[in-house]
Design a protein around this motif. Structure first.
Motif, PDB file in Angstrom:
ATOM      1  N   LYS A   1     -17.625  50.929  12.237  1.00 45.82           N
ATOM      2  CA  LYS A   1     -16.859  50.293  13.153  1.00 45.82           C
ATOM      3  C   LYS A   1     -15.989  50.941  13.896  1.00 45.82           C
ATOM      4  CE  LYS A   1     -13.288  53.740  10.039  1.00 45.82           C
ATOM      5  NZ  LYS A   1     -12.281  53.672   9.356  1.00 45.82           N
ATOM      6  N   GLU A   2     -15.475  50.341  15.036  1.00 43.94           N
ATOM      7  CA  GLU A   2     -14.783  50.789  16.304  1.00 43.94           C
ATOM      8  C   GLU A   2     -13.550  50.527  15.951  1.00 43.94           C
ATOM      9  OE1 GLU A   2     -17.973  50.772  19.469  1.00 43.94           O
ATOM     10  OE2 GLU A   2     -19.323  49.951  17.712  1.00 43.94           O
ATOM     11  N   VAL A   3     -13.379  51.917  17.217  1.00 49.38           N
ATOM     12  CA  VAL A   3     -11.820  51.397  17.885  1.00 49.38           C
ATOM     13  C   VAL A   3     -11.724  50.214  18.610  1.00 49.38           C
ATOM     14  CG1 VAL A   3      -9.761  52.773  18.981  1.00 49.38           C
ATOM     15  CG2 VAL A   3     -10.838  53.750  16.673  1.00 49.38           C
ATOM     16  N   ALA A   4     -10.744  49.642  18.639  1.00 51.19           N
ATOM     17  CA  ALA A   4     -10.575  48.409  19.834  1.00 51.19           C
ATOM     18  C   ALA A   4      -9.283  48.571  20.150  1.00 51.19           C
ATOM     19  CB  ALA A   4     -10.711  47.030  19.102  1.00 51.19           C
ATOM     20  N   GLY A   5      -8.543  48.922  20.097  1.00 47.12           N
ATOM     21  CA  GLY A   5      -7.130  49.256  21.011  1.00 47.12           C
ATOM     22  C   GLY A   5      -6.593  50.132  20.295  1.00 47.12           C
ATOM     23  N   VAL A   6      -4.956  50.616  20.655  1.00 49.98           N
ATOM     24  CA  VAL A   6      -4.083  51.390  20.515  1.00 49.98           C
ATOM     25  C   VAL A   6      -2.668  50.992  19.980  1.00 49.98           C
ATOM     26  CG1 VAL A   6      -3.285  53.282  20.738  1.00 49.98           C
ATOM     27  CG2 VAL A   6      -5.387  52.772  21.297  1.00 49.98           C
ATOM     28  N   LEU A   7      -1.917  50.619  19.241  1.00 50.13           N
ATOM     29  CA  LEU A   7      -1.054  50.042  19.003  1.00 50.13           C
ATOM     30  C   LEU A   7       0.366  51.126  18.721  1.00 50.13           C
ATOM     31  CD1 LEU A   7      -2.289  47.626  16.047  1.00 50.13           C
ATOM     32  CD2 LEU A   7      -1.047  46.739  18.028  1.00 50.13           C
ATOM     33  N   LEU A   8       1.513  51.158  19.806  1.00 48.95           N
ATOM     34  CA  LEU A   8       2.637  52.444  19.306  1.00 48.95           C
ATOM     35  C   LEU A   8       3.743  51.923  19.764  1.00 48.95           C
ATOM     36  CD1 LEU A   8       2.738  55.309  20.767  1.00 48.95           C
ATOM     37  CD2 LEU A   8       2.376  54.778  22.817  1.00 48.95           C
ATOM     38  N   LEU A   9       3.871  51.958  19.087  1.00 50.43           N
ATOM     39  CA  LEU A   9       5.199  51.992  17.869  1.00 50.43           C
ATOM     40  C   LEU A   9       6.507  52.958  18.460  1.00 50.43           C
ATOM     41  CD1 LEU A   9       7.374  49.752  16.383  1.00 50.43           C
ATOM     42  CD2 LEU A   9       7.377  50.921  14.304  1.00 50.43           C
TER      43      LEU A   9
ATOM     44  N   ARG B   1     -11.558  45.359  26.979  1.00 48.40           N
ATOM     45  CA  ARG B   1     -11.224  43.986  27.424  1.00 48.40           C
ATOM     46  C   ARG B   1     -12.886  44.142  27.266  1.00 48.40           C
ATOM     47  NH1 ARG B   1      -8.542  44.675  32.837  1.00 48.40           N
ATOM     48  NH2 ARG B   1      -9.076  47.128  33.036  1.00 48.40           N
ATOM     49  N   ASP B   2     -14.189  44.817  26.930  1.00 49.53           N
ATOM     50  CA  ASP B   2     -15.361  43.983  27.080  1.00 49.53           C
ATOM     51  C   ASP B   2     -16.170  43.136  25.464  1.00 49.53           C
ATOM     52  OD1 ASP B   2     -15.045  46.459  25.248  1.00 49.53           O
ATOM     53  OD2 ASP B   2     -16.522  47.297  25.662  1.00 49.53           O
TER      54      ASP B   2
ATOM     55  N   VAL C   1     -10.909  54.690  22.197  1.00 46.33           N
ATOM     56  CA  VAL C   1     -11.433  53.898  23.140  1.00 46.33           C
ATOM     57  C   VAL C   1     -12.723  54.214  23.845  1.00 46.33           C
ATOM     58  CG1 VAL C   1     -12.091  51.528  23.648  1.00 46.33           C
ATOM     59  CG2 VAL C   1      -9.398  52.525  22.692  1.00 46.33           C
ATOM     60  N   GLU C   2     -14.258  53.551  23.365  1.00 46.95           N
ATOM     61  CA  GLU C   2     -15.168  54.157  24.696  1.00 46.95           C
ATOM     62  C   GLU C   2     -15.279  52.401  24.951  1.00 46.95           C
ATOM     63  OE1 GLU C   2     -17.790  56.046  22.598  1.00 46.95           O
ATOM     64  OE2 GLU C   2     -16.647  57.641  22.385  1.00 46.95           O
ATOM     65  N   PRO C   3     -15.033  51.549  26.304  1.00 50.91           N
ATOM     66  CA  PRO C   3     -15.199  50.092  26.911  1.00 50.91           C
ATOM     67  C   PRO C   3     -16.674  50.024  27.240  1.00 50.91           C
ATOM     68  CG  PRO C   3     -14.069  50.896  27.683  1.00 50.91           C
ATOM     69  CD  PRO C   3     -13.411  52.406  26.655  1.00 50.91           C
ATOM     70  N   ALA C   4     -17.623  49.243  26.969  1.00 55.85           N
ATOM     71  CA  ALA C   4     -18.811  49.188  28.028  1.00 55.85           C
ATOM     72  C   ALA C   4     -17.719  48.870  29.646  1.00 55.85           C
ATOM     73  CB  ALA C   4     -19.445  47.627  27.471  1.00 55.85           C
ATOM     74  N   VAL C   5     -18.889  49.491  30.063  1.00 55.25           N
ATOM     75  CA  VAL C   5     -18.196  49.573  32.084  1.00 55.25           C
ATOM     76  C   VAL C   5     -18.693  48.512  32.829  1.00 55.25           C
ATOM     77  CG1 VAL C   5     -19.113  51.233  34.390  1.00 55.25           C
ATOM     78  CG2 VAL C   5     -18.369  52.304  32.284  1.00 55.25           C
ATOM     79  N   LEU C   6     -17.696  47.841  32.853  1.00 55.36           N
ATOM     80  CA  LEU C   6     -17.855  46.250  33.642  1.00 55.36           C
ATOM     81  C   LEU C   6     -17.905  46.602  34.782  1.00 55.36           C
ATOM     82  CD1 LEU C   6     -16.124  44.119  30.782  1.00 55.36           C
ATOM     83  CD2 LEU C   6     -18.706  44.548  31.196  1.00 55.36           C
ATOM     84  N   GLU C   7     -18.771  47.400  35.744  1.00 58.45           N
ATOM     85  CA  GLU C   7     -18.857  47.059  37.209  1.00 58.45           C
ATOM     86  C   GLU C   7     -18.288  46.087  37.699  1.00 58.45           C
ATOM     87  OE1 GLU C   7     -22.822  48.475  38.630  1.00 58.45           O
ATOM     88  OE2 GLU C   7     -22.631  50.273  36.821  1.00 58.45           O
ATOM     89  N   TYR C   8     -16.858  46.502  38.623  1.00 61.80           N
ATOM     90  CA  TYR C   8     -16.363  45.889  39.701  1.00 61.80           C
ATOM     91  C   TYR C   8     -15.310  44.785  38.856  1.00 61.80           C
ATOM     92  CZ  TYR C   8     -18.110  48.365  43.611  1.00 61.80           C
ATOM     93  OH  TYR C   8     -18.618  49.295  43.832  1.00 61.80           O
ATOM     94  N   ARG C   9     -16.020  44.455  37.481  1.00 65.78           N
ATOM     95  CA  ARG C   9     -14.935  43.574  36.734  1.00 65.78           C
ATOM     96  C   ARG C   9     -13.862  44.653  36.418  1.00 65.78           C
ATOM     97  NH1 ARG C   9     -18.491  40.912  33.091  1.00 65.78           N
ATOM     98  NH2 ARG C   9     -16.851  39.966  31.646  1.00 65.78           N
ATOM     99  N   THR C  10     -14.150  45.305  35.134  1.00 62.04           N
ATOM    100  CA  THR C  10     -12.809  46.340  35.042  1.00 62.04           C
ATOM    101  C   THR C  10     -12.460  47.459  35.314  1.00 62.04           C
ATOM    102  OG1 THR C  10     -14.101  46.972  33.009  1.00 62.04           O
ATOM    103  CG2 THR C  10     -12.954  44.881  32.349  1.00 62.04           C
ATOM    104  N   HIS C  11     -14.473  47.989  35.632  1.00 65.36           N
ATOM    105  CA  HIS C  11     -13.858  49.415  36.530  1.00 65.36           C
ATOM    106  C   HIS C  11     -14.640  49.523  37.639  1.00 65.36           C
ATOM    107  CE1 HIS C  11     -14.633  50.307  32.048  1.00 65.36           C
ATOM    108  NE2 HIS C  11     -14.463  51.475  32.300  1.00 65.36           N
TER     109      HIS C  11
END
Length: 264
Positions: free
Chosen positions: A23-31, A44-45, A113-123
């Motif tokens: 399992k990997e962390v896919a996001g954060v929920l903060l209430l 977003r990857d 979260v450790e997302p993939a680096v999407l050059e000039y798309r998200t990073h």
């Protein structure tokens, strides 16, 4: 300046366990407990992360945000805790106190979260150079130090980059220590633009950089010609004085686009 009061909050992590993978962390929920408002941010990857599940998972953040607005944050968290168990899961909640919910969410996301680096798309590429917003600083012209994920609302183009700005002369627009997005290859009129400037000495680029608002004085050189007579680099903070340079004493590295939001 008013006192910032930390409010009670609860944090949970959305986890994805794909077949054959841990399992990997896919996001954060903060209430926000008092306001019953759920702040969330997911990776977003999905295309590179989730394979065949990417199309479905890419819709998850929008769906959760809509349900949070309709149901309230607490009810949504309870629903997720009751219903999620297989591919998508939710961690136990962690109680904390938060003064700035968007800023804390950004930090929690970066840490978990450790997302993939999407050059000039998200990073965008980040550079070590310090752009001095007080005066011209000596800073070795940089090699990219890495890639930084930028907020979803920023329209990224492949001529953008990130530099940290130190100094107070461009406050309040650019607070001291801010990471800022710039766009390369400034074309057209520079008048009134906020620019990343490099000092030029004896025809050679130096390692001196600054951020200022550009203003120029022109004079006619003939019936149809004009040339810049004097360049003024103007700070936004009235505590600082403008710089005056000749056109051959500087080069424009980029135009200011935005300040990246900070973290709590």
């Amino acid at each position: 300046m008013g006192v910032v009061v930390a409010k009670p909050a609860e944090c949970a992590y959305l986890e994805v366990a794909l077949p054959g993978r841990a399992k990997e962390v896919a996001g954060v929920l903060l209430l926000d407990v008092e306001a019953d408002e759920l702040h969330l941010r997911l990776r977003r990857d999905w295309d590179s992360f989730a394979g065949e599940e990417a199309e479905i998972l890419s819709l998850l953040e929008e769906d959760l945000a809509a349900k949070g607005r309709e149901w309230g944050g607490r009810r949504l968290l309870e629903f997720l805790e009751d219903c999620l168990a297989n591919t998508v899961r939710i961690s136990d909640r962690e109680a904390m106190r938060v003064a700035d919910f968007p800023a804390r969410l950004r930090r929690l996301y970066r840490e978990a979260v450790e997302p993939a680096v999407l050059e000039y798309r998200t990073h965008l590429p980040a550079y070590r150079a310090w752009a001095a917003a007080g005066g011209l600083s000596t800073a070795q012209l940089p090699e990219p130090e890495g890639w930084v994920e930028v907020p979803d609302g920023v329209r990224i183009t492949n001529d953008m980059f990130i530099v940290t700005v130190h100094g107070r002369s461009m406050e309040p627009l650019i607070p001291d220590g801010s990471r800022c997005i710039f766009r390369r290859h400034v074309g057209g009129s520079r008048q009134g633009r906020r620019l990343l400037i490099q000092r030029v000495e004896d025809g050679e680029p130096s390692t001196e950089l600054t951020v200022k608002e550009y203003a120029s004085e022109k004079r006619r050189t003939g019936e149809e010609g004009w040339e810049h007579q004097l360049i003024r680099l103007i700070p936004l903070n009235p505590e600082f004085s403008a710089w005056e340079l000749r056109p051959d004493e500087f080069a424009v590295l980029g135009e200011f686009v935005a300040v990246l939001p900070g973290e709590e």
